[in-house]
Design a protein around this motif. Sequence first.
Motif, PDB file in Angstrom:
ATOM      1  N   ALA A 118       0.830  -1.202   0.000  1.00 50.91           N
ATOM      2  CA  ALA A 118       0.000   0.000   0.000  1.00 50.91           C
ATOM      3  C   ALA A 118       0.867   1.256   0.000  1.00 50.91           C
ATOM      4  O   ALA A 118       0.595   2.218  -0.733  1.00 50.91           O
ATOM      5  CB  ALA A 118      -0.930  -0.001   1.213  1.00 50.91           C
ATOM      6  N   GLU A 119       1.915   1.255   0.821  1.00 56.15           N
ATOM      7  CA  GLU A 119       2.807   2.418   0.864  1.00 56.15           C
ATOM      8  C   GLU A 119       3.406   2.688  -0.512  1.00 56.15           C
ATOM      9  O   GLU A 119       3.454   3.837  -0.983  1.00 56.15           O
ATOM     10  CB  GLU A 119       3.921   2.196   1.875  1.00 56.15           C
ATOM     11  CG  GLU A 119       4.891   3.374   1.948  1.00 56.15           C
ATOM     12  CD  GLU A 119       6.056   3.133   2.894  1.00 56.15           C
ATOM     13  OE1 GLU A 119       6.736   4.114   3.244  1.00 56.15           O
ATOM     14  OE2 GLU A 119       6.296   1.963   3.263  1.00 56.15           O
ATOM     15  N   ARG A 120       3.848   1.651  -1.177  1.00 51.85           N
ATOM     16  CA  ARG A 120       4.486   1.815  -2.481  1.00 51.85           C
ATOM     17  C   ARG A 120       3.492   2.284  -3.543  1.00 51.85           C
ATOM     18  O   ARG A 120       3.806   3.136  -4.375  1.00 51.85           O
ATOM     19  CB  ARG A 120       5.157   0.501  -2.889  1.00 51.85           C
ATOM     20  CG  ARG A 120       6.440   0.256  -2.102  1.00 51.85           C
ATOM     21  CD  ARG A 120       6.874  -1.200  -2.113  1.00 51.85           C
ATOM     22  NE  ARG A 120       8.142  -1.358  -1.431  1.00 51.85           N
ATOM     23  CZ  ARG A 120       8.282  -1.375  -0.104  1.00 51.85           C
ATOM     24  NH1 ARG A 120       7.216  -1.237   0.685  1.00 51.85           N
ATOM     25  NH2 ARG A 120       9.468  -1.504   0.440  1.00 51.85           N
ATOM     26  N   LEU A 121       2.289   1.751  -3.501  1.00 47.55           N
ATOM     27  CA  LEU A 121       1.293   2.157  -4.490  1.00 47.55           C
ATOM     28  C   LEU A 121       0.846   3.608  -4.288  1.00 47.55           C
ATOM     29  O   LEU A 121       0.575   4.322  -5.254  1.00 47.55           O
ATOM     30  CB  LEU A 121       0.082   1.221  -4.425  1.00 47.55           C
ATOM     31  CG  LEU A 121       0.298  -0.183  -4.997  1.00 47.55           C
ATOM     32  CD1 LEU A 121      -0.886  -1.084  -4.664  1.00 47.55           C
ATOM     33  CD2 LEU A 121       0.512  -0.132  -6.511  1.00 47.55           C
ATOM     34  N   PHE A 122       0.799   4.047  -3.055  1.00 52.67           N
ATOM     35  CA  PHE A 122       0.390   5.425  -2.789  1.00 52.67           C
ATOM     36  C   PHE A 122       1.485   6.437  -3.126  1.00 52.67           C
ATOM     37  O   PHE A 122       1.196   7.527  -3.615  1.00 52.67           O
ATOM     38  CB  PHE A 122      -0.009   5.591  -1.326  1.00 52.67           C
ATOM     39  CG  PHE A 122      -1.474   5.384  -1.053  1.00 52.67           C
ATOM     40  CD1 PHE A 122      -2.431   6.185  -1.664  1.00 52.67           C
ATOM     41  CD2 PHE A 122      -1.894   4.386  -0.188  1.00 52.67           C
ATOM     42  CE1 PHE A 122      -3.786   5.995  -1.422  1.00 52.67           C
ATOM     43  CE2 PHE A 122      -3.248   4.192   0.070  1.00 52.67           C
ATOM     44  CZ  PHE A 122      -4.197   4.996  -0.544  1.00 52.67           C
ATOM     45  N   PHE A 123       2.740   6.067  -2.857  1.00 50.32           N
ATOM     46  CA  PHE A 123       3.789   7.079  -2.898  1.00 50.32           C
ATOM     47  C   PHE A 123       4.930   6.828  -3.892  1.00 50.32           C
ATOM     48  O   PHE A 123       5.790   7.681  -4.049  1.00 50.32           O
ATOM     49  CB  PHE A 123       4.391   7.246  -1.492  1.00 50.32           C
ATOM     50  CG  PHE A 123       3.378   7.618  -0.443  1.00 50.32           C
ATOM     51  CD1 PHE A 123       2.793   8.871  -0.453  1.00 50.32           C
ATOM     52  CD2 PHE A 123       3.002   6.700   0.524  1.00 50.32           C
ATOM     53  CE1 PHE A 123       1.851   9.223   0.515  1.00 50.32           C
ATOM     54  CE2 PHE A 123       2.057   7.034   1.495  1.00 50.32           C
ATOM     55  CZ  PHE A 123       1.476   8.300   1.482  1.00 50.32           C
ATOM     56  N   GLU A 124       4.944   5.665  -4.552  1.00 53.67           N
ATOM     57  CA  GLU A 124       6.087   5.358  -5.393  1.00 53.67           C
ATOM     58  C   GLU A 124       5.727   4.976  -6.823  1.00 53.67           C
ATOM     59  O   GLU A 124       6.528   4.367  -7.531  1.00 53.67           O
ATOM     60  CB  GLU A 124       6.915   4.222  -4.755  1.00 53.67           C
ATOM     61  CG  GLU A 124       7.511   4.605  -3.404  1.00 53.67           C
ATOM     62  CD  GLU A 124       8.360   3.494  -2.810  1.00 53.67           C
ATOM     63  OE1 GLU A 124       8.776   2.595  -3.572  1.00 53.67           O
ATOM     64  OE2 GLU A 124       8.594   3.515  -1.595  1.00 53.67           O
TER      65      GLU A 124
END
Length: 203
Positions: A118-124
């Motif tokens: 989720a972190e990667r999909l939101f911010f990367e």
Amino acid sequence: MVIIGILFTLIMTIYFGVVVFQGKFASKVWLENIENENQETIEAAVQQAFESWRRPKKNDNIPIADWSSIETMEIKRVTKEKCRVSIVSGPDIRIIDGSRKQIGNTTSVASRSAIMLAERLFFEVPFLMFNELQIDVYELPTNSLSNRKCVLTTQINRNQANATDWDSFMNEQAMSQTLLSWNTKIRHDNIKEVDPEINAILY
């Protein structure tokens, strides 16, 4: 020699100028295509980001089982504002003192992997800033893919993402709190079935 040096500097300056111009032009085209909701470009942006995650830097805090789970990511549906993906998780099994030992069950791996993904999909993901995500996690199939069951499904919006402690996957209690703060359904003790299609953000 001075003339050669000047010519070399001039050639390199022109070369890098062309490279920068091409890069800016390509970025502009990508942004325009995404703004026009070009599906092929949107999916390509997610896939390119995904390929970069397949080559993680060494991090002893991230179990191999978790990275293996993230590497199974498949796009179910994606738009400019929403993204729905699926991954497959299995138990966390490690070699300790020469023996295979299970450190965590499939649900633990699914929970940690969902938070990290989720972190990667939101911010990367380049050129995209999703407002909402859905991650469906299936158990590692023992027979055929058709028999796999959903272990966990979670939906997160950007406001929740901005308030999330993204290191919470490293602590069982913090991890549970993070998932509870999202819209999460988890299968417990192989009894409760989870249907990720109910109220899905994208079909």
